[in-house]
Design a protein around this motif. Structure first.
Motif, mmCIF file in Angstrom:
data_model
loop_
_atom_site.group_PDB
_atom_site.id
_atom_site.type_symbol
_atom_site.label_atom_id
_atom_site.label_comp_id
_atom_site.label_asym_id
_atom_site.label_seq_id
_atom_site.Cartn_x
_atom_site.Cartn_y
_atom_site.Cartn_z
ATOM 1 N N GLU A 215 13.565 13.321 62.206
ATOM 2 C CA GLU A 215 13.100 12.127 61.496
ATOM 3 C C GLU A 215 13.695 12.126 60.094
ATOM 4 O OE1 GLU A 215 11.406 9.706 62.772
ATOM 5 O OE2 GLU A 215 10.964 10.643 64.714
ATOM 6 N N ARG A 216 13.658 10.958 59.451
ATOM 7 C CA ARG A 216 14.215 10.836 58.123
ATOM 8 C C ARG A 216 13.396 11.643 57.130
ATOM 9 N NH1 ARG A 216 18.078 7.545 56.849
ATOM 10 N NH2 ARG A 216 17.384 7.515 54.689
ATOM 11 N N LEU A 217 14.105 12.214 56.147
ATOM 12 C CA LEU A 217 13.464 13.013 55.115
ATOM 13 C C LEU A 217 12.932 12.097 54.032
ATOM 14 C CD1 LEU A 217 15.980 15.983 54.865
ATOM 15 C CD2 LEU A 217 13.650 16.063 55.759
ATOM 16 N N ASP A 218 11.761 11.521 54.293
ATOM 17 C CA ASP A 218 11.101 10.668 53.318
ATOM 18 C C ASP A 218 9.935 11.428 52.704
ATOM 19 O OD1 ASP A 218 12.842 8.612 53.920
ATOM 20 O OD2 ASP A 218 11.541 7.836 55.531
ATOM 21 N N GLN A 219 9.686 11.145 51.446
ATOM 22 C CA GLN A 219 8.554 11.765 50.771
ATOM 23 C C GLN A 219 7.276 11.053 51.188
ATOM 24 O OE1 GLN A 219 9.478 11.679 46.597
ATOM 25 N NE2 GLN A 219 10.901 13.411 46.738
ATOM 26 N N ILE B 268 8.833 17.293 51.271
ATOM 27 C CA ILE B 268 10.102 17.890 51.699
ATOM 28 C C ILE B 268 10.212 19.277 51.079
ATOM 29 C CG2 ILE B 268 12.613 17.653 51.663
ATOM 30 C CD1 ILE B 268 12.193 14.647 51.374
ATOM 31 N N LEU B 269 10.613 20.250 51.885
ATOM 32 C CA LEU B 269 10.841 21.612 51.410
ATOM 33 C C LEU B 269 12.332 21.917 51.514
ATOM 34 C CD1 LEU B 269 8.760 24.764 51.899
ATOM 35 C CD2 LEU B 269 11.169 24.894 52.455
ATOM 36 N N THR B 270 12.926 22.308 50.407
ATOM 37 C CA THR B 270 14.334 22.696 50.358
ATOM 38 C C THR B 270 14.414 24.213 50.283
ATOM 39 O OG1 THR B 270 14.889 20.645 49.205
ATOM 40 C CG2 THR B 270 16.506 22.421 49.131
ATOM 41 N N THR B 271 15.035 24.821 51.284
ATOM 42 C CA THR B 271 15.099 26.273 51.354
ATOM 43 C C THR B 271 16.064 26.809 50.312
ATOM 44 O OG1 THR B 271 16.826 26.179 53.028
ATOM 45 C CG2 THR B 271 14.552 26.214 53.812
ATOM 46 N N ILE B 272 16.157 28.128 50.267
ATOM 47 C CA ILE B 272 16.981 28.772 49.254
ATOM 48 C C ILE B 272 18.464 28.553 49.497
ATOM 49 C CG2 ILE B 272 17.300 31.034 50.347
ATOM 50 C CD1 ILE B 272 16.485 32.219 47.577
ATOM 51 N N HIS C 146 10.914 18.869 56.549
ATOM 52 C CA HIS C 146 9.548 18.452 56.275
ATOM 53 C C HIS C 146 8.667 19.686 56.152
ATOM 54 C CE1 HIS C 146 10.673 14.420 58.243
ATOM 55 N NE2 HIS C 146 10.419 14.171 56.966
ATOM 56 N N CYS C 147 7.715 19.654 55.245
ATOM 57 C CA CYS C 147 6.823 20.807 55.056
ATOM 58 C C CYS C 147 6.035 21.095 56.326
ATOM 59 C CB CYS C 147 5.869 20.548 53.892
ATOM 60 S SG CYS C 147 6.675 20.518 52.272
ATOM 61 N N SER C 148 5.627 20.035 57.031
ATOM 62 C CA SER C 148 4.871 20.242 58.271
ATOM 63 C C SER C 148 5.731 20.878 59.349
ATOM 64 C CB SER C 148 4.311 18.911 58.761
ATOM 65 O OG SER C 148 5.370 17.968 58.973
ATOM 66 N N CYS C 149 7.057 20.651 59.302
ATOM 67 C CA CYS C 149 7.952 21.247 60.301
ATOM 68 C C CYS C 149 8.276 22.697 59.966
ATOM 69 C CB CYS C 149 9.236 20.423 60.403
ATOM 70 S SG CYS C 149 8.985 18.718 60.978
ATOM 71 N N ILE C 150 8.577 22.959 58.703
ATOM 72 C CA ILE C 150 8.965 24.315 58.321
ATOM 73 C C ILE C 150 7.762 25.245 58.297
ATOM 74 C CG2 ILE C 150 8.643 24.127 55.829
ATOM 75 C CD1 ILE C 150 11.648 25.700 57.695
ATOM 76 N N SER C 151 6.554 24.704 58.205
ATOM 77 C CA SER C 151 5.364 25.558 58.200
ATOM 78 C C SER C 151 5.148 26.243 59.545
ATOM 79 C CB SER C 151 4.125 24.737 57.834
ATOM 80 O OG SER C 151 3.915 23.712 58.794
#
Length: 491
Positions: free
Chosen positions: A185-189, A196-200, A206-211
């Motif tokens: 899905e689109r990276l919308d706030q 949105i979580l940007t890794t190192i 998405h925060c819900s996806c990376i969690s």
């Protein structure tokens, strides 16, 4: 930025800034009892995969000058904070669970590294409202990440974040996309997705996806936020010019050092090795670098795919878009099947390799056990032999004693029989002597009575009685007495 002795309050050494740096630190003066927009301090950070590209920047953090008794928030603050000193073992999912009650109020999170701190990372968080930012600060500043560890969450208000430099270390980099790689899905706030979580490594989700991702690595490039220890040769410990076998993962030094990687190829016939410094694959059979590895359909072995074949395929696809899409899908399916077969065959080879290693280890263990048992037996055998010889000697000695006792028993039995015979003879002789004495005594008494009866008690008889004598015993009595005496002495 003002110099200070020791460690900076945020937990890492202060970073000096040159006068020519265009990101100079704003300075302001304010009394500790009042809150203002300053002072702030500049902190250098970086992000990205160092092997592809690296982004460097600077962020301005408000100093934590509020006393512990009363919480005073800086004036002019923004809905932007930075969580410092997050331990590396804490994954993205762990951090999302740690601040789970505020995920819906976060517009974005960015993982960065602080210069000079290798075992920790920091998180820059942007909130939707200032009230949510203040609540997050009051709740998590000074709180432990875990009740079992001593790491404390340090939250600092941030006035500005600036990117100062982009360093590209590879010609081909991973292209960014406006879609989440997990849910597509689109990276919308959006509050529903938790921001949105940007890794190192500068990949966004998405925060819900990376969690839901339990690993500390990036799902796209597999770059890990926790850098592993420096690799060394598995045999000699060399840390330079290292090569890793793509089949079993053995790490050995190159031919210009001790040549353990080449020796591993000769022993296992694993001909492809990855150079850890450049991430290129070397073919020991062809003695050159490999562009791409595929599995041969004839014998199932790993072979190199030359670049000319791929270019010819691309040039031959001069057709319409639909046909190109079909060909592309077919090539993707073929590549997927190819790599699945390749993975299966290599796992099978790896299984055989490790089974052979286990078999060798088992044989070595059996050999060592047999040697240990033989050594133990050899060590105990002399002692057991000595005990056996001693027992045999004791048995022989006891047998001789028993034989002597039996012989003495027979001898003493004969002696006892002879003594019993002598005793019987002596007893008979004594009885005979006693009978003779009794007869003599009876005769003497009878003679005395007759004399007293016939003559009375006259005086003429007195001299005869006085001059009377006892007749001697017979000679036979004397001989008997002598024989009896000798028998007693001999007994």
């Amino acid at each position: 930025m003002s110099a200070s002795n020791g460690l900076d309050p945020i937990g890492f050494p202060p970073t000096p800034m040159s006068n020519s740096d265009h990101t100079s630190v704003p300075s302001s003066s304010s009394s500790p009892s009042s809150s203002s927009a300053g002072p702030t301090e500049a902190v250098l950070f970086s992000s990205g995969n160092p092997r592809i590209e690296e982004t460097r920047g600077i962020m301005h953090l408000y100093r934590d000058i509020a006393p512990s008794s009363s919480l005073i928030l800086p004036i002019g603050r923004k809905p932007l904070v930075c969580v410092l000193s997050v331990p590396n073992h804490m994954t993205y999912a762990d951090f999302c669970r740690f601040c789970g009650s505020f995920i819906q109020h976060m517009l974005g999170m960015r993982i960065v590294r602080i210069d000079g701190v290798d075992d920790q990372y920091s998180v820059i968080i942007t909130f939707d409202e200032q009230s949510s930012t203040d609540d997050f600060y009051k709740r998590f500043n000074g709180k432990r990440f875990s009740s079992l560890e001593g790491d404390i969450c340090c939250v600092r208000y941030t006035s500005d974040v600036q990117e100062t430099e982009l360093i590209e270390r590879a010609q081909i980099s991973v292209s960014s996309s406006a879609d989440c790689p997990v849910c597509l899905e689109r990276l919308d706030q959006d509050k529903d997705t938790g921001g949105i979580l940007t890794t190192i490594c500068n990949h966004s989700f998405h925060c819900s996806c990376i969690s839901k991702w339990t690993d500390s690595s990036c799902p796209v490039c597999r770059y890990c936020q926790q850098q592993a220890d420096q690799s060394t040769c598995s045999i000699c410990g060399e840390s330079e010019n290292l090569w890793m076998c793509v089949i079993c993962g053995f790490v050995g030094c190159g031919r210009y050092k001790e040549g353990h990687a080449v020796r591993h190829w000769r022993e296992t016939h694993h001909c492809y090795s990855l150079e850890l410094e450049t991430q290129r694959v070397w073919d020991y059979v062809g003695d050159n670098y490999v562009h791409r590895l595929i599995q041969s359909k004839t014998d199932g072995k790993l072979v190199e795919l030359s670049g000319d074949q791929g270019e010819e395929i691309d040039r031959s696809c001069d057709c319409d878009e639909d046909l190109s899409e079909v060909l592309l899908n077919s090539k993707v399916e073929a590549i997927v099947e190819e790599y699945n077969n390749l993975l299966t065959s290599q796992l099978e080879n790896q299984r055989k390799h490790f089974e052979s290693l286990l078999l060798e280890i088992k044989e070595d263990n059996d050999k060592e056990i047999a040697e240990a048992v033989e050594k133990a037996l050899n060590a105990k055998l002399p002692k057991l032999q000595a005990k056996l010889n001693k027992a045999i000697e004791e048995r022989t000695f006891l047998r001789e004693i028993n034989k002597n006792l039996l012989e003495n028993q027979e001898m003493w039995g004969e002696k006892i029989k002879k003594a019993e015979k002598r005793e019987q003879i002596s007893t008979r002789l004594k009885d005979l002597k006693v009978n003779q004495l009794e007869e003599q005594l009876s005769a003497l008494i009878a003679q005395i009575e007759n004399v007293s009866t016939d003559h009375g008690s006259s005086e003429s008889a007195t001299p005869e009685i006085e001059n009377a004598t006892v007749p001697p015993l017979p000679s036979s009595s004397n001989s008997t007495s002598d024989t009896s005496g000798k028998g007693e002495e001999s007994y």
